[in-house]
Design a protein around this motif. Structure first.
Motif, short mmCIF file in Angstrom:
data_model
loop_
_atom_site.label_atom_id
_atom_site.label_comp_id
_atom_site.label_asym_id
_atom_site.label_seq_id
_atom_site.Cartn_x
_atom_site.Cartn_y
_atom_site.Cartn_z
N GLN A 91 0.82 -1.22 0.00
CA GLN A 91 0.00 0.00 0.00
C GLN A 91 0.85 1.27 0.00
OE1 GLN A 91 -2.93 -0.22 3.18
NE2 GLN A 91 -3.44 -2.32 2.67
N ASN A 93 1.94 3.23 -2.32
CA ASN A 93 1.50 4.36 -3.16
C ASN A 93 0.39 5.15 -2.50
OD1 ASN A 93 -0.09 2.00 -3.60
ND2 ASN A 93 -0.99 2.93 -5.41
N TYR A 94 -0.51 4.46 -1.77
CA TYR A 94 -1.56 5.17 -1.04
C TYR A 94 -0.94 6.01 0.09
CZ TYR A 94 -4.65 1.84 -3.39
OH TYR A 94 -5.32 1.11 -4.34
N GLY A 147 -8.18 -3.07 -7.25
CA GLY A 147 -7.71 -1.85 -6.60
C GLY A 147 -6.91 -2.08 -5.34
N GLY A 149 -3.77 -3.39 -3.00
CA GLY A 149 -2.33 -3.32 -3.25
C GLY A 149 -1.78 -4.56 -3.93
N ARG A 152 -2.68 -4.58 -7.64
CA ARG A 152 -1.88 -3.62 -8.40
C ARG A 152 -0.47 -4.15 -8.62
NH1 ARG A 152 -4.24 1.88 -7.62
NH2 ARG A 152 -2.14 2.75 -7.72
N ARG A 153 0.10 -4.76 -7.59
CA ARG A 153 1.43 -5.35 -7.73
C ARG A 153 1.41 -6.52 -8.71
NH1 ARG A 153 5.65 -2.17 -6.03
NH2 ARG A 153 4.85 -0.91 -4.31
N GLU A 155 -0.49 -6.89 -11.29
CA GLU A 155 -0.51 -6.35 -12.65
C GLU A 155 0.91 -5.98 -13.11
OE1 GLU A 155 -3.20 -3.11 -12.27
OE2 GLU A 155 -5.00 -4.38 -12.31
N GLN A 156 1.70 -5.41 -12.20
CA GLN A 156 3.11 -5.10 -12.52
C GLN A 156 3.90 -6.39 -12.76
OE1 GLN A 156 4.95 -2.42 -9.67
NE2 GLN A 156 3.00 -1.44 -9.25
N GLU A 170 -10.52 -10.95 -11.13
CA GLU A 170 -10.96 -10.19 -9.96
C GLU A 170 -12.04 -10.98 -9.23
OE1 GLU A 170 -12.30 -6.51 -11.53
OE2 GLU A 170 -10.29 -5.76 -12.01
#
Length: 285
Positions: A91, A93-94, A147, A149, A152-153, A155-156, A170
């Motif tokens: 988290q 980036n948040y 959405g 953390g 998102r990781r 996806e990277q 999802e």
């Protein structure tokens, strides 16, 4: 001059007055609202801290929200805090977006990990090997809520390791664990977004796929984060949140209780508090 003696009726009256005073004091401590993500770890920890604060006389509301909304609500001062901040990777980036508008009280649990998890019988050991084995996994990585953390990781990770042919599905924490359990029962290959601590590691033989690029990061920590001004408004509650810390093993036990049939996370949190009073005592101001 002799001191006046207290008779039994007068002692009883004093006790009643003390009880009334304590009750009045408890009612005056105010309302606290905590937010959390709908993950097994945070369901356990947030209900636990709710019980502890309620026992001190606070009126505590807990609310499950999306991960981005957790951070924003605290930064805006709309809620009082959370015990659900996974740092420094998941988290981060948040945190970076609101770091000047929140108070980070530091880790309440050390020793977490996130990544891609497979049953131990799966014959690959690294994320890079997924590319050549995608069909064995039905070209799917079973994820959780969008959405978050870890999503998102992931996806990277898929972009970095060339996993474009695979789909990140999802779903939710309960759906992910159900898909994992069904696949293991049938002996199928399955890969999911996983994290530690989690009860699935105590019920299934699993392993993390190695991440040589270190996109998921190493060992993480779960932090307590509160709104600006909470220390001045509610110093006792702030102190409890600041002192709160436990181990992955302690959290794992409460999480396992929550997986029992018809389990109530709040009642299990109270059971945990009653089972480990010496741990809870260390959190009190």
């Amino acid at each position: 001059m002799d001191k006046p003696r207290l008779t039994l009726p007068s002692l009883a009256l004093l006790g009643l007055c003390a009880l009334f005073s304590s009750s009045a004091l408890a009612e005056s401590k105010g309302k606290i609202e905590l937010v959390y993500g709908e993950w097994t770890t945070e369901i356990a920890s947030t209900n636990l801290i709710k019980v502890v604060l309620e026992d001190l006389g606070y009126d505590v509301t807990i609310r499950s929200v999306a991960v981005g909304a957790m951070w924003q609500a605290i930064a805006e001062g709309d809620v009082d805090g959370m015990v659900a901040a996974w740092l420094p990777t998941t988290q981060q980036n948040y945190y970076d977006n609101v770091r000047d508008r929140i108070d980070d009280l530091g880790p309440n649990l050390i020793g977490t990990q996130v990544g891609l998890v497979v049953p131990s019988y799966v014959e690959i050991d690294t994320i890079a090997e997924l590319k050549d084995s995608a069909e064995r996994f039905d070209n799917k990585i079973i994820g959780i809520e969008p959405g978050t953390g870890i999503m998102r990781r992931t996806e990277q990770v898929m972009a970095t390791y060339g996993l474009e042919e695979m789909k990140l599905v999802e779903s939710s924490g309960p759906i992910m664990t159900a898909v994992l359990g069904d696949a293991i029962e049938d002996g199928d290959w399955v890969v999911v977004t996983g994290w530690t601590p989690h009860w699935i590691f105590s019920t299934h033989e699993l392993k993390y796929l190695a991440d040589p690029e270190n996109i998921y990061g190493g060992v993480e920590r779960i932090h307590t984060v509160v709104r600006k001004g909470l220390a001045e408004d509610m110093p006792e509650a702030y102190a409890v949140l600041d002192n709160f810390h436990w181990t992955p093993e302690q959290m794992g036990e409460l999480m396992a209780w929550n997986e029992e049939k018809r389990a109530d996370p709040y009642e299990n949190a109270r059971r945990w508090v009653e089972t480990y009073p010496e741990v809870v005592e260390a959190w009190l101001p």
